[in-house]
Design a protein around this motif. Structure first.
Motif, mmCIF file in Angstrom:
data_model
loop_
_atom_site.group_PDB
_atom_site.id
_atom_site.type_symbol
_atom_site.label_atom_id
_atom_site.label_comp_id
_atom_site.label_asym_id
_atom_site.label_seq_id
_atom_site.Cartn_x
_atom_site.Cartn_y
_atom_site.Cartn_z
ATOM 1 N N ILE A 1 2.887 1.718 -6.718
ATOM 2 C CA ILE A 1 2.628 0.804 -5.610
ATOM 3 C C ILE A 1 1.235 0.233 -5.799
ATOM 4 N N THR B 1 0.840 -1.190 0.000
ATOM 5 C CA THR B 1 0.000 0.000 0.000
ATOM 6 C C THR B 1 0.875 1.240 0.000
ATOM 7 N N PHE B 2 0.299 2.336 -0.454
ATOM 8 C CA PHE B 2 1.079 3.560 -0.602
ATOM 9 C C PHE B 2 1.590 4.059 0.748
ATOM 10 N N LEU B 3 0.764 3.981 1.769
ATOM 11 C CA LEU B 3 1.173 4.491 3.077
ATOM 12 C C LEU B 3 2.263 3.652 3.711
ATOM 13 N N ASP B 4 2.201 2.340 3.498
ATOM 14 C CA ASP B 4 3.153 1.446 4.158
ATOM 15 C C ASP B 4 4.434 1.251 3.362
ATOM 16 N N ASN B 5 4.368 1.383 2.042
ATOM 17 C CA ASN B 5 5.504 1.008 1.200
ATOM 18 C C ASN B 5 6.071 2.181 0.411
ATOM 19 N N TYR B 6 5.797 3.394 0.853
ATOM 20 C CA TYR B 6 6.315 4.546 0.116
ATOM 21 C C TYR B 6 7.841 4.589 0.158
ATOM 22 N N ALA B 7 8.426 4.238 1.287
ATOM 23 C CA ALA B 7 9.892 4.258 1.396
ATOM 24 C C ALA B 7 10.520 3.271 0.416
ATOM 25 N N GLU B 8 9.911 2.062 0.298
ATOM 26 C CA GLU B 8 10.431 1.082 -0.664
ATOM 27 C C GLU B 8 10.318 1.614 -2.098
ATOM 28 N N ALA B 9 9.212 2.306 -2.375
ATOM 29 C CA ALA B 9 9.048 2.860 -3.715
ATOM 30 C C ALA B 9 10.109 3.913 -4.013
ATOM 31 N N GLN B 10 10.417 4.755 -3.033
ATOM 32 C CA GLN B 10 11.462 5.757 -3.226
ATOM 33 C C GLN B 10 12.818 5.113 -3.437
ATOM 34 N N ASP C 1 12.894 3.826 -6.883
ATOM 35 C CA ASP C 1 13.070 4.933 -7.822
ATOM 36 C C ASP C 1 14.540 5.351 -7.901
#
Length: 1117
Positions: free
Chosen positions: A754, A722-731, A734
């Motif tokens: 995500i 989910t965006f709230l939980d996995n934003y750091a992984e997405a960054q 990137d």
């Protein structure tokens, strides 16, 4: 300007900045490290701020912000700190005192420094000569053009300087923050070079005054007795020797004690003002009592004052005619009957007044120009002389002669440095009490004052001084006096010494300011090779920058001619002023939200006019120097662009890019690109591991080789969650994509989404990638590895869904197989072939891709071969001719071969391969069916039992249902199945009759579902069935009877094509092949993968290609 004082200034003070790392700017804004967490928490203790206590780390209270703003100061590392450091060296270093707020006002901080920098050596040494050569009218035009240019530049500079706080750095800071690091670095270095050469010009002027007007006897290389080039060379050598000595002394003074330079600045300024006042006083005196400065003429030629004692050929002394020194100069003896120069004999000697006065009417004679060639005599207008054209040329040491060839553009180049120096106020912005008020008022007032002085002196010089004296550059006809000094009151020595000290002071100021400008550029970290010059002494003095400045200044000293150095620095200053105007015009036209200057009297049209004037003056002064200066700036610009540090300063160039991008995107929305403009805009779908690292880096290598830096490339991946939980992984993903793209030199954009599952994430990338008309038209995805393994069944399900979605979206699809074996960007193929197997027409993708690949250095040496397949009823010879003609019109160089595919019998091995595939599908069903899928399977079997009667009907489409969506099992060893089959080619059923074979009652197709085929093909095969074919079934094994005839036929085709392709292209470096379409229903996914596996078996590098449903290549121009 908020951004200018926060993170955008990391190059000037952040710990990760280049240079010496000393913080140069403080910031009172968000994320400032000035306050500790404990201090921040105290600010939120009040109950009225309890709602915002969670944001205490990022959002300061308004009261604290305003307090920080009120106490904000940004003094440059300059003379004040240097003086304090020197004073502290004598004793124990005291505790650090808070920096005092700057106290300089408009007069002392801007107006007088600008006056001192604008008035300089040209006014005293070349102004009178310019008026004499160019005339009052021409000189006035030159002065007006140059002063208008600086006034327009000052207006633009005032707008930029009042658009927020301008820290130390002056013009460089304004240009770099308005036009970006590339333009800022290029123009900053040009401004630095201009300031450095200005120092050389001031030193040369200082030496010229010293050796010609003050102490001529100090010349090391004696000029007495020399003529022409020898005398000129001796003068230049003297300038070089003394110039180097003075430069070394000035550099030492700057290195040892800048405080002495600053303390003497007022003295130097007083010398300049006193000299100008003396000139005006002398003009007033000429109207009352003109000074006596006689000039001796022979005919209309001006004589050297050192060549005579009395302006006469003979004099009467004691009733006796006696010859004079002038007679002896032109005759071979003292006697009256001596042989004399013919021109001397034919013309009389006359004495005229060198300064007839402002009321004499000499202005009319000096109104128009009198340009001279080098070596011409200075002749008085309207005076006749007798001259024999056949007479030998006279000696050069008798007359005053022109030392250089003069013309209008030369005068512009020589004069323009006298109007530079308008940046002196902005350079001291850190010392001003109110920079936004003082800079515009002080600078414009200084330019107005100096412009009035320059324009008035042009008219007054022409009205007061004789033309031959004005054109006498070094005062050789007026007893070696400085020409402007002859006009001054009370004595010429006021001007001589005043100009000497002012040039010394200006040289010291240049040697003080130029190293600091270079240090500011170096500390920004935008020019990598200048980083060493950001370091200096402990007190911040730019030691290394001073050394480089002295070396560059020595180049101007070696040139040694003031007239040759002046146009050089004119180029650099004009380029700097041009970009100041450009920066203001861009900011005004772009209307960025941050553009809110307090100075309101500006307009973009004025800035463009100023920019045009600067550019025109550059080429008017010297087109050669202009091209060199622009070439230097261009080289620096490209160097910073490719090798320099990336800075985000909110500059105008970024605003232009945004506006241009918006305009281009709107234009792209008008319609799809023409076939001639079509190029693959690739969406590269990659997967990342648990550490968010890319698993298929060679995909980006292939994308780079296809694109060669052109067009659009989007590298996309999806992160599960989910965006709230996995934003750091997405960054993190990137950043990983950006780093890999930089390594592989892929010009494009990363995109990470995500999603709750990877399948949906990939679908979102395909749907929403790009912006407006700038969207991808091609998708590149790697062939799923180990797709037969049970744990990898989701991979090939996702893969097939990507194939389906690209088909629906009319996107081209590129599937490289064995991607790990593809070459990296550093590899080179010295020979080999790129083979294209053109089986069906896909819009020309198969023709275009090899051409694009061969543009890259990896594939450049490979040759292109095109194979096409001919059926039994095709004319293969004609096909080859037509294909060669087609490639000729496409301008593609490739070898052509037509492969004939004869109808063959289906082998037992084909049946065994199909049987293994069907058995794998059945096992997969049992392993991965969910409850609902099992219910559907029971219904399918029920429907098949009800339709057992209809199976005997030939038109019915029948095929065995394959595996459900996404299942996979471990591949069974094919050796077992091969062992069962007969290795010989057994003549069983012809391919066209295969569909007539009865299917198993347990494997009917669901109503309406025909896996991976259309009903027309099945009907065609069944209608052509031989009624007697069933008699051959005694040769079939019992398990073969239940195989789907469509699957058997497809397996047969895949194996036949693979056999031919392997035979022809086994050694090819790359094989491009039409990719068959996916099953229209989600039944038969495993079979589809199996068919593709068989089709590409035994080939090292295969690129499966599906067109996007449109033509991408054309024969038309």
């Amino acid at each position: 300007m908020l951004n200018n004082m926060t993170d955008c200034e990391e190059g000037e003070g952040a710990p990760n900045s280049q240079g010496d790392g000393n913080p140069r700017e403080s910031s009172p804004f968000i994320n400032s490290s000035a306050a500790t967490d404990a201090e921040k928490s105290l600010q939120y203790d009040a109950k009225n701020m309890a709602l915002f206590e969670e944001e205490m780390d990022t959002s300061p209270m308004v009261s604290s912000l305003l307090s920080s703003l009120a106490n904000y100061s940004n003094l440059p590392t300059g003379s004040k700190e240097h003086e304090e450091a020197e004073n502290n060296e004598e004793g124990a270093r005291p505790s650090k005192k808070p920096v005092k707020a700057p106290q300089l006002g408009t007069l002392m901080g801007v107006y007088l420094p600008c006056i001192q920098n604008i008035f300089g050596v040209i006014l005293f040494l070349r102004m009178t000569w310019m008026v004499g050569v160019g005339g009052v009218f021409g000189s006035f035009i030159i002065v007006f053009m140059c002063c208008s240019t600086t006034m327009l530049t000052a207006i633009s500079m005032s707008a930029i300087a009042t658009n927020g706080v301008v820290p130390a750095g002056g013009s460089y800071y304004m240009i770099s923050r308005s036009l970006g690091p590339e333009f800022g670095g290029a123009v900053g270095i040009c401004f630095y070079l201009g300031t450095t050469f200005a120092g050389a010009m001031y030193i040369l002027g200082c030496i010229e005054i010293l050796l010609i007007y003050i102490i001529p006897q100090a010349a090391i290389f004696k000029i007495e007795g020399l003529e022409g080039p020898e005398a000129e060379l001796a003068l230049l050598n003297n300038m070089r020797v003394y110039g180097t000595i003075v430069l070394s002394f000035m550099s030492l003074v700057v290195f040892v004690g800048v405080k002495y330079v600053n303390k003497l600045a007022l003295l130097f300024l007083a010398c300049v003002i006193l000299s100008i006042v003396a000139v005006y006083a002398g003009v007033i005196k000429t109207a009352i009592d003109p000074p006596v400065f006689p000039v001796c003429l022979l005919g209309n030629r001006t004589l050297l004052s050192k060549g005579y004692d009395v302006c006469a050929k003979v004099v009467d002394m004691d009733n006796e005619t006696v010859t004079t020194k002038l007679w002896r100069t032109f005759c071979d003896s003292d006697s009256l009957d001596a042989t004399c120069d013919e021109y001397f004999n034919n013309n009389n000697v006359t004495e005229i007044q060198g300064i007839p006065g402002v009321t004499s009417g000499i202005l009319a004679e000096n109104l128009f120009g009198n340009y001279l060639e080098k070596g011409m005599f200075l002749e008085k207008r309207r005076v006749l002389s007798e001259e024999n054209a056949d007479s030998p040329p006279p000696a050069a040491n008798r007359y005053v002669m022109a030392d250089i060839t003069s013309f209008f553009t030369l005068l512009v180049g020589i004069y323009f440095p006298s109007v530079t120096g308008i940046m002196a106020g902005s350079n001291r912005s850190g010392d001003l009490r109110d920079a936004q008020k003082s800079i515009p008022i002080g600078t414009i007032a200084a330019i107005t004052t100096t412009s009035i002085v320059y324009m008035s002196t042009v008219v007054l010089f022409g009205a007061c001084i004789e033309g031959v004296v004005l054109r006498d550059k070094f005062g050789e006809g007026v007893n070696g006096n400085l020409v402007i000094g002859t006009l001054a009151w009370p004595s010429p020595w006021v001007i001589v010494f005043g100009s000497f000290f002012s040039t010394c002071g200006a040289g010291l100021q240049s040697l003080t300011g130029a190293p600091r400008l270079l240090q500011a550029i170096a500390r920004d970290g935008i020019v990598p090779f200048l980083r060493v010059f950001g370091h200096g002494k402990d007190n911040g003095e730019p030691t290394w920058a001073l050394l480089l400045t002295a070396c560059i200044c020595e180049i101007g000293i070696i040139i040694a001619s003031l007239d040759a150095v002046a146009p050089i620095l004119s180029m650099f200053f004009l380029m700097c002023y041009m970009f100041v105007n450009l920066a203001c015009a861009l900011q005004t036209l772009l209307r960025t939200p941050n553009w809110r200057p307090r100075f309101k009297f500006y307009h973009w049209a004025l800035s463009f006019l100023g920019m045009s004037l600067c550019l025109s003056l550059m080429f008017i002064c010297s087109w050669f120097y202009a091209i060199i200066a622009m070439g230097i700036a261009t080289c620096i610009y490209k160097y910073i662009e490719f090798c320099g540090a990336e800075k985000e300063w909110g500059d105008g160039i970024r605003g232009i890019s945004l506006s241009a991008a918006r305009f281009a995107l709107m234009r792209l929305e008008e319609g799809p690109p023409h076939t001639k403009n079509w190029r693959p805009q690739i969406l590269v779908l990659v997967s990342v591991d648990a550490e968010q690292n890319v698993e298929q880096p060679r995909l980006l290598s292939l994308a780079n080789q296809l694109k060669a830096g052109k067009g659009l490339t989007i590298v996309g991946t999806s992160v599960q969650g989910t965006f709230l939980d996995n934003y750091a992984e997405a960054q993190k993903a990137d950043q990983s994509l950006r780093k890999l793209m930089e390594t592989e030199r892929v010009k494009g954009f990363p995109q990470v989404v995500i999603s709750s599952n990877l399948r949906d994430g990939t679908s979102h990338l395909i749907q929403v990638g790009g912006l407006g008309g700038l969207k991808h038209n091609t998708v590149m995805v790697s062939w799923p590895r180990n797709w037969k393994q049970p744990e990898c069944h989701q991979q090939f399900r996702n893969f097939i869904e990507v194939v389906r979605e690209t088909t629906v979206a009319s996107l081209a699809l590129l599937v490289p197989k064995n991607i790990s074996s593809y070459p990296s960007n550093g590899e080179r193929f010295t020979e080999g072939h790129i083979d294209v197997w053109w089986i069906v027409h896909d819009g020309g993708m198969l023709m275009l891709l090899p051409f694009l690949l061969r543009q890259h250095k990896v594939w450049r040496k490979c040759r292109m071969r095109i194979f096409t397949v001919a059926q039994m009823d095709d004319n293969s010879i004609q096909m080859k001719k037509d294909l060669i003609t087609f490639l000729y019109h496409l301008r593609i160089d490739a070898a052509v071969e037509v492969v004939e595919m004869h109808d063959g019998d289906i082998s037992a091995y084909t049946y065994e391969k199909t049987l293994v595939m069907e058995q794998r599908s059945q096992i997969l069903k049992q392993m991965h069916l969910t409850k609902n899928e099992k219910e559907r399977e029971i219904q399918s079997i029920t429907d098949s039992s009800r339709g057992s009667i209809r199976r005997k009907n030939p038109p019915a489409s029948r095929s065995r249902p394959s595996v459900d969506e996404g299942a996979s099992v471990a591949e069974q060893p094919e050796d077992e199945s091969v062992a069962v089959s007969n290795p010989k080619q057994v003549r069983l059923i012809h391919g066209k009759n295969a569909s007539a074979t009865s299917a198993s009652p347990t494997s009917p197709a669901p109503p309406g579902a025909v896996p991976w085929t259309d009903s027309k093909g099945a009907e065609k095969g069944q209608s052509a069935a031989n009624p007697e074919a069933g008699k051959d079934l005694f040769n079939m094994k019992p398990e073969w009877e239940h195989l789907s005839p469509v699957d058997v036929r497809r397996m047969h085709t895949a194996m036949r094509l693979n056999e031919v392709i392997t035979k022809k292209s086994k050694e090819a470096k790359l094989v491009l092949l039409n990719m068959p379409g996916p099953p229209k229903n989600r039944v038969g996914n495993e079979n589809y993968m199996e068919f593709l596996e068989v089709l590409t078996e035994g080939l090292n590098r295969v690129l499966l290609v599906r067109g996007g449903g449109r033509e991408v290549i054309t024969i038309y121009s």
